[in-house]
Design a protein around this motif. Sequence first.
Motif, PDB file in Angstrom:
ATOM      1  N   PRO A 295       0.825  -1.211   0.000  1.00 14.42           N
ATOM      2  CA  PRO A 295       0.000   0.000   0.000  1.00 14.42           C
ATOM      3  C   PRO A 295       0.853   1.253   0.000  1.00 14.42           C
ATOM      4  CG  PRO A 295       0.131  -0.915   2.202  1.00 14.42           C
ATOM      5  CD  PRO A 295       0.837  -1.891   1.313  1.00 14.42           C
ATOM      6  N   GLY A 296       0.281   2.348  -0.444  1.00 15.00           N
ATOM      7  CA  GLY A 296       0.982   3.620  -0.404  1.00 15.00           C
ATOM      8  C   GLY A 296       1.836   3.870  -1.629  1.00 15.00           C
ATOM      9  N   ASP A 297       2.247   5.132  -1.794  1.00 14.36           N
ATOM     10  CA  ASP A 297       3.048   5.529  -2.957  1.00 14.36           C
ATOM     11  C   ASP A 297       4.484   5.052  -2.873  1.00 14.36           C
ATOM     12  OD1 ASP A 297       0.724   6.886  -3.572  1.00 14.36           O
ATOM     13  OD2 ASP A 297       1.763   8.673  -4.261  1.00 14.36           O
ATOM     14  N   ILE A 298       5.091   5.078  -1.685  1.00 15.38           N
ATOM     15  CA  ILE A 298       6.522   4.787  -1.571  1.00 15.38           C
ATOM     16  C   ILE A 298       6.845   3.538  -0.761  1.00 15.38           C
ATOM     17  CG2 ILE A 298       7.076   7.233  -1.754  1.00 15.38           C
ATOM     18  CD1 ILE A 298       7.768   7.061   1.314  1.00 15.38           C
ATOM     19  N   GLU A 299       5.862   3.045   0.000  1.00 13.00           N
ATOM     20  CA  GLU A 299       6.149   1.946   0.913  1.00 13.00           C
ATOM     21  C   GLU A 299       6.691   0.710   0.195  1.00 13.00           C
ATOM     22  OE1 GLU A 299       3.540   4.683   3.180  1.00 13.00           O
ATOM     23  OE2 GLU A 299       3.727   4.026   1.101  1.00 13.00           O
ATOM     24  N   GLY A 300       6.227   0.477  -1.033  1.00 12.97           N
ATOM     25  CA  GLY A 300       6.648  -0.715  -1.757  1.00 12.97           C
ATOM     26  C   GLY A 300       7.865  -0.518  -2.639  1.00 12.97           C
ATOM     27  N   LEU A 301       8.420   0.694  -2.685  1.00 13.13           N
ATOM     28  CA  LEU A 301       9.619   0.907  -3.506  1.00 13.13           C
ATOM     29  C   LEU A 301      10.752   0.031  -2.978  1.00 13.13           C
ATOM     30  CD1 LEU A 301       9.428   4.787  -3.919  1.00 13.13           C
ATOM     31  CD2 LEU A 301       9.292   3.104  -5.779  1.00 13.13           C
ATOM     32  N   PRO A 302      11.300  -0.845  -3.821  1.00 11.05           N
ATOM     33  CA  PRO A 302      12.259  -1.841  -3.333  1.00 11.05           C
ATOM     34  C   PRO A 302      13.707  -1.361  -3.328  1.00 11.05           C
ATOM     35  CG  PRO A 302      11.797  -2.241  -5.636  1.00 11.05           C
ATOM     36  CD  PRO A 302      10.938  -1.058  -5.238  1.00 11.05           C
ATOM     37  N   THR A 303      14.522  -2.056  -2.556  1.00 13.88           N
ATOM     38  CA  THR A 303      15.967  -1.864  -2.615  1.00 13.88           C
ATOM     39  C   THR A 303      16.503  -2.625  -3.830  1.00 13.88           C
ATOM     40  OG1 THR A 303      16.443  -3.833  -1.299  1.00 13.88           O
ATOM     41  CG2 THR A 303      16.084  -1.758  -0.099  1.00 13.88           C
ATOM     42  N   ARG A 304      17.738  -2.347  -4.183  1.00 12.26           N
ATOM     43  CA  ARG A 304      18.330  -3.054  -5.326  1.00 12.26           C
ATOM     44  C   ARG A 304      18.454  -4.557  -5.040  1.00 12.26           C
ATOM     45  NH1 ARG A 304      20.929  -1.228  -9.836  1.00 12.26           N
ATOM     46  NH2 ARG A 304      21.108  -2.959 -11.307  1.00 12.26           N
ATOM     47  N   LYS A 305      18.756  -4.895  -3.806  1.00  9.23           N
ATOM     48  CA  LYS A 305      18.862  -6.306  -3.439  1.00  9.23           C
ATOM     49  C   LYS A 305      17.528  -7.013  -3.644  1.00  9.23           C
ATOM     50  CE  LYS A 305      20.192  -9.401   0.347  1.00  9.23           C
ATOM     51  NZ  LYS A 305      20.690  -9.476   1.752  1.00  9.23           N
ATOM     52  N   GLU A 306      16.429  -6.365  -3.243  1.00 11.17           N
ATOM     53  CA  GLU A 306      15.101  -6.956  -3.414  1.00 11.17           C
ATOM     54  C   GLU A 306      14.755  -7.134  -4.894  1.00 11.17           C
ATOM     55  OE1 GLU A 306      12.719  -5.368   0.556  1.00 11.17           O
ATOM     56  OE2 GLU A 306      13.025  -4.000  -1.140  1.00 11.17           O
ATOM     57  N   VAL A 307      15.127  -6.157  -5.716  1.00 11.57           N
ATOM     58  CA  VAL A 307      14.852  -6.268  -7.151  1.00 11.57           C
ATOM     59  C   VAL A 307      15.654  -7.403  -7.761  1.00 11.57           C
ATOM     60  CG1 VAL A 307      14.992  -5.093  -9.380  1.00 11.57           C
ATOM     61  CG2 VAL A 307      14.295  -3.826  -7.363  1.00 11.57           C
ATOM     62  N   ASP A 308      16.929  -7.491  -7.402  1.00 11.37           N
ATOM     63  CA  ASP A 308      17.770  -8.551  -7.959  1.00 11.37           C
ATOM     64  C   ASP A 308      17.249  -9.933  -7.561  1.00 11.37           C
ATOM     65  OD1 ASP A 308      19.382  -6.674  -9.155  1.00 11.37           O
ATOM     66  OD2 ASP A 308      20.927  -6.713  -7.595  1.00 11.37           O
ATOM     67  N   LEU A 309      16.800 -10.077  -6.318  1.00 10.13           N
ATOM     68  CA  LEU A 309      16.237 -11.354  -5.878  1.00 10.13           C
ATOM     69  C   LEU A 309      14.958 -11.680  -6.660  1.00 10.13           C
ATOM     70  CD1 LEU A 309      16.711 -11.102  -2.000  1.00 10.13           C
ATOM     71  CD2 LEU A 309      17.829 -12.745  -3.537  1.00 10.13           C
ATOM     72  N   PHE A 310      14.133 -10.665  -6.880  1.00 13.85           N
ATOM     73  CA  PHE A 310      12.885 -10.846  -7.629  1.00 13.85           C
ATOM     74  C   PHE A 310      13.173 -11.262  -9.066  1.00 13.85           C
ATOM     75  CE2 PHE A 310       9.548  -8.981 -10.362  1.00 13.85           C
ATOM     76  CZ  PHE A 310       8.425  -9.632  -9.860  1.00 13.85           C
ATOM     77  N   LEU A 311      14.121 -10.590  -9.713  1.00 12.96           N
ATOM     78  CA  LEU A 311      14.460 -10.921 -11.097  1.00 12.96           C
ATOM     79  C   LEU A 311      15.090 -12.301 -11.190  1.00 12.96           C
ATOM     80  CD1 LEU A 311      15.855  -7.498 -12.369  1.00 12.96           C
ATOM     81  CD2 LEU A 311      13.783  -8.670 -13.147  1.00 12.96           C
ATOM     82  N   ASN A 312      15.899 -12.647 -10.204  1.00 10.37           N
ATOM     83  CA  ASN A 312      16.520 -13.967 -10.197  1.00 10.37           C
ATOM     84  C   ASN A 312      15.480 -15.060 -10.049  1.00 10.37           C
ATOM     85  OD1 ASN A 312      18.846 -15.780 -10.076  1.00 10.37           O
ATOM     86  ND2 ASN A 312      18.343 -16.027  -7.903  1.00 10.37           N
ATOM     87  N   GLN A 313      14.490 -14.830  -9.157  1.00 10.92           N
ATOM     88  CA  GLN A 313      13.414 -15.802  -8.971  1.00 10.92           C
ATOM     89  C   GLN A 313      12.548 -15.903 -10.210  1.00 10.92           C
ATOM     90  OE1 GLN A 313      12.953 -17.927  -6.280  1.00 10.92           O
ATOM     91  NE2 GLN A 313      11.516 -18.843  -7.744  1.00 10.92           N
ATOM     92  N   THR A 314      12.283 -14.744 -10.841  1.00  5.40           N
ATOM     93  CA  THR A 314      11.472 -14.736 -12.048  1.00  5.40           C
ATOM     94  C   THR A 314      12.119 -15.531 -13.173  1.00  5.40           C
ATOM     95  OG1 THR A 314      10.573 -12.563 -11.482  1.00  5.40           O
ATOM     96  CG2 THR A 314      10.374 -13.247 -13.779  1.00  5.40           C
ATOM     97  N   SER A 315      13.454 -15.345 -13.323  1.00  8.08           N
ATOM     98  CA  SER A 315      14.157 -16.062 -14.383  1.00  8.08           C
ATOM     99  C   SER A 315      14.160 -17.566 -14.118  1.00  8.08           C
ATOM    100  CB  SER A 315      15.597 -15.554 -14.515  1.00  8.08           C
ATOM    101  OG  SER A 315      16.335 -15.790 -13.332  1.00  8.08           O
ATOM    102  N   LYS A 316      14.240 -17.967 -12.839  1.00  9.70           N
ATOM    103  CA  LYS A 316      14.183 -19.395 -12.496  1.00  9.70           C
ATOM    104  C   LYS A 316      12.813 -19.981 -12.826  1.00  9.70           C
ATOM    105  CE  LYS A 316      17.634 -19.438  -8.785  1.00  9.70           C
ATOM    106  NZ  LYS A 316      17.851 -19.602  -7.310  1.00  9.70           N
ATOM    107  N   ASP A 317      11.756 -19.193 -12.550  1.00  4.76           N
ATOM    108  CA  ASP A 317      10.411 -19.670 -12.832  1.00  4.76           C
ATOM    109  C   ASP A 317      10.204 -19.867 -14.332  1.00  4.76           C
ATOM    110  OD1 ASP A 317       9.818 -19.595 -10.158  1.00  4.76           O
ATOM    111  OD2 ASP A 317       8.820 -17.638 -10.236  1.00  4.76           O
ATOM    112  N   VAL A 318      10.799 -18.973 -15.142  1.00  2.65           N
ATOM    113  CA  VAL A 318      10.681 -19.079 -16.597  1.00  2.65           C
ATOM    114  C   VAL A 318      11.375 -20.342 -17.119  1.00  2.65           C
ATOM    115  CG1 VAL A 318      11.341 -18.016 -18.791  1.00  2.65           C
ATOM    116  CG2 VAL A 318      10.388 -16.608 -16.962  1.00  2.65           C
ATOM    117  N   LEU A 319      12.493 -20.688 -16.481  1.00  6.64           N
ATOM    118  CA  LEU A 319      13.275 -21.849 -16.952  1.00  6.64           C
ATOM    119  C   LEU A 319      12.641 -23.177 -16.547  1.00  6.64           C
ATOM    120  CD1 LEU A 319      16.876 -20.522 -16.179  1.00  6.64           C
ATOM    121  CD2 LEU A 319      15.825 -20.817 -18.438  1.00  6.64           C
ATOM    122  N   ARG A 320      11.749 -23.174 -15.582  1.00  9.17           N
ATOM    123  CA  ARG A 320      11.133 -24.427 -15.126  1.00  9.17           C
ATOM    124  C   ARG A 320      10.191 -25.020 -16.163  1.00  9.17           C
ATOM    125  NH1 ARG A 320       9.870 -22.407  -8.948  1.00  9.17           N
ATOM    126  NH2 ARG A 320      11.987 -22.619  -8.165  1.00  9.17           N
TER     127      ARG A 320
END
Length: 320
Positions: A295-320
Amino acid sequence: MDVVTIGETMVVFEAGSQGPLRYTHTFTKRHGGAESNVAIGIQRLGHSARWMSQVGEDELGQYLLQSIRGEGVDTNFVTTSPTAPTGLFIKEFRRPNEGSVHYYRAGSAASQMSGDLIGEELFRNAKVLHITGITPLISKSCDEVITKAIHLAKKLGLFVSFDPNLRFKIMEEYGEDRARDRMRELAGMSDLFLPGLDEAEWMYGTNDESEIAHRAFLDGAKRIVIKKGSTHSYYAEHDGKSGFVNSHSVDRVVDPIGAGDGFASGVIVGILEEMTLHDAVNLGAAVGALVVSSPGDIEGLPTRKEVDLFLNQTSKDVLR
């Protein structure tokens, strides 16, 4: 300093219960402003940002300065007005998934910003100027602020990013046809143009993404990224390169407000890091997906570490 943003941020009072405001007794205090949202997003992704604006010499203005400065954003160029108040808006939730926003920004301190506030020192050591279409429509003096900022930024060699971020309520006084011409003018002065598909269709009279890009390039834009919500983004460069980037799916959308600002911060960071436009857009899409999960305008803005983890998980899901 990597990025400079200019624009109004308002205090948000979000209703704590459903129903008409007359029956609402509790509110959550937040703040919302497209430009400061992007500045905070830039900071959380590991880069530096400066936000320039004007707030009232009041408690709400102090709250904004304290909160945004606490996110690491440089607020040294924010001025205070002793006579005009800090703007605010109230979020009302009448029914589930049915909200409305009530603005109280007329005569606000930010609406009284003038071009005298813009000087070379604002852009010291900066690489990017990011603006939106909100600020130039607030008042004549704010329009002059944006014009002066763009010309000075270009003179100093900065990269100019423009997100129209259309607010049709503001246009009622400015005039829709005049606003359309102004948005196209600003798009033509930008190195990066970031419209949503609905905004681009309003501006150019077509929803064909390649045709929109063609018309934007004729106006003078250098790069364009057209956002189409939860499906994809289309990108194009004036040298002919273009393509699509799929949006990232999330388990549950909690609050879509602020997703576009998160997207912009990701794309800008990608450009600062000299990524291809495709990869920069993919980074922006990941940030936007994470933003809508909170919720909110800024509360969900992620850190770079969170983005990298998200992208890494997303790429793993695509490869499955």
